[in-house]
Design an enzyme around this catalytic site. Structure first.
Site, short mmCIF file in Angstrom:
data_model
loop_
_atom_site.label_atom_id
_atom_site.label_comp_id
_atom_site.label_asym_id
_atom_site.label_seq_id
_atom_site.Cartn_x
_atom_site.Cartn_y
_atom_site.Cartn_z
N CYS A 92 -29.55 -0.77 4.75
CA CYS A 92 -30.16 -0.93 6.07
C CYS A 92 -30.27 0.45 6.71
O CYS A 92 -29.30 1.23 6.70
CB CYS A 92 -29.29 -1.84 6.94
SG CYS A 92 -29.97 -2.13 8.58
N GLU A 135 -35.10 -8.24 7.79
CA GLU A 135 -35.70 -7.81 9.07
C GLU A 135 -35.71 -8.95 10.09
O GLU A 135 -35.47 -8.74 11.28
CB GLU A 135 -37.11 -7.26 8.85
CG GLU A 135 -37.18 -6.06 7.92
CD GLU A 135 -36.21 -4.93 8.25
OE1 GLU A 135 -35.93 -4.70 9.44
OE2 GLU A 135 -35.73 -4.28 7.32
N HIS A 138 -32.57 -9.11 11.95
CA HIS A 138 -32.50 -8.13 13.04
C HIS A 138 -33.06 -8.73 14.34
O HIS A 138 -32.54 -8.48 15.42
CB HIS A 138 -33.29 -6.86 12.72
CG HIS A 138 -32.52 -5.87 11.90
ND1 HIS A 138 -31.38 -5.24 12.35
CD2 HIS A 138 -32.76 -5.36 10.67
CE1 HIS A 138 -30.94 -4.41 11.43
NE2 HIS A 138 -31.76 -4.46 10.39
#
Length: 168
Positions: A92, A135, A138
């Site tokens: 990441c 993603e 996130h």
């Protein structure tokens, strides 16, 4: 120019707000371009808006050596996943040098809006599905470390320390 937020910035653990195509002042094409350029600069395969301090539901995924491959996803929703799951090592950009084996579904169906405000639902599999899921997390305020088993997380932290020692 966009900059990564600090590893401990609370935005990384905060769910994002939906991207408003009608009135939040952000140009979707410009935002997608800026995220893609930052991802390329950092040699990542994905970058979510919160990682650069933007609390909106958008991320990019693709091959940093092939700009044409980079796709932008606005207000994505994972609507289905495969039963099959697999472990694979993930890194990441927000946690440099930390590589953790994470178990995820091998395929997904994703509903999203593109930068032209067109909504579609598409199936993704393999590495692309994994990058999208990372993603997507996130955007939910979920950091990949929380998806790891204790064993895999401790091993990754140990390997990260070793990597740092050998690179200094």
């Amino acid at each position: 120019m966009l900059e990564l937020v600090h590893t401990h910035d609370k935005i990384l653990k905060t769910p994002t707000e939906p991207f408003d195509f009608k009135g939040d002042g952000q140009d979707p094409k410009r935002l997608a371009e800026d995220l893609a350029n930052k991802m390329i600069e950092l040699k990542g395969v994905g970058l979510a808006a919160p990682q650069v301090g933007i609390p909106l539901s958008v991320f990019v995924v693709g091959d940093p050596s092939n700009k044409e491959s980079i796709m932008a996803f606005f207000n994505p929703q994972i609507v289905d996943t495969t039963i099959d799951q697999a472990y694979y090592e993930e890194g990441c950009l927000s946690f440099p040098g930390l590589y953790i084996n994470i178990k995820r579904p091998t395929g997904i169906r994703l509903r999203f809006t593109d930068m032209y405000n067109e909504t579609t639902t598409t199936k993704y599999s393999g590495f692309t599905a994994r990058a999208i899921q990372h993603e997507y997390d996130h955007l939910q305020g979920i950091i990949f470390k929380t998806k790891a088993t204790t064993y895999h997380l401790e091993k990754a932290k140990k390997d990260q320390k070793s990597l740092v020692r050998h690179s200094s």
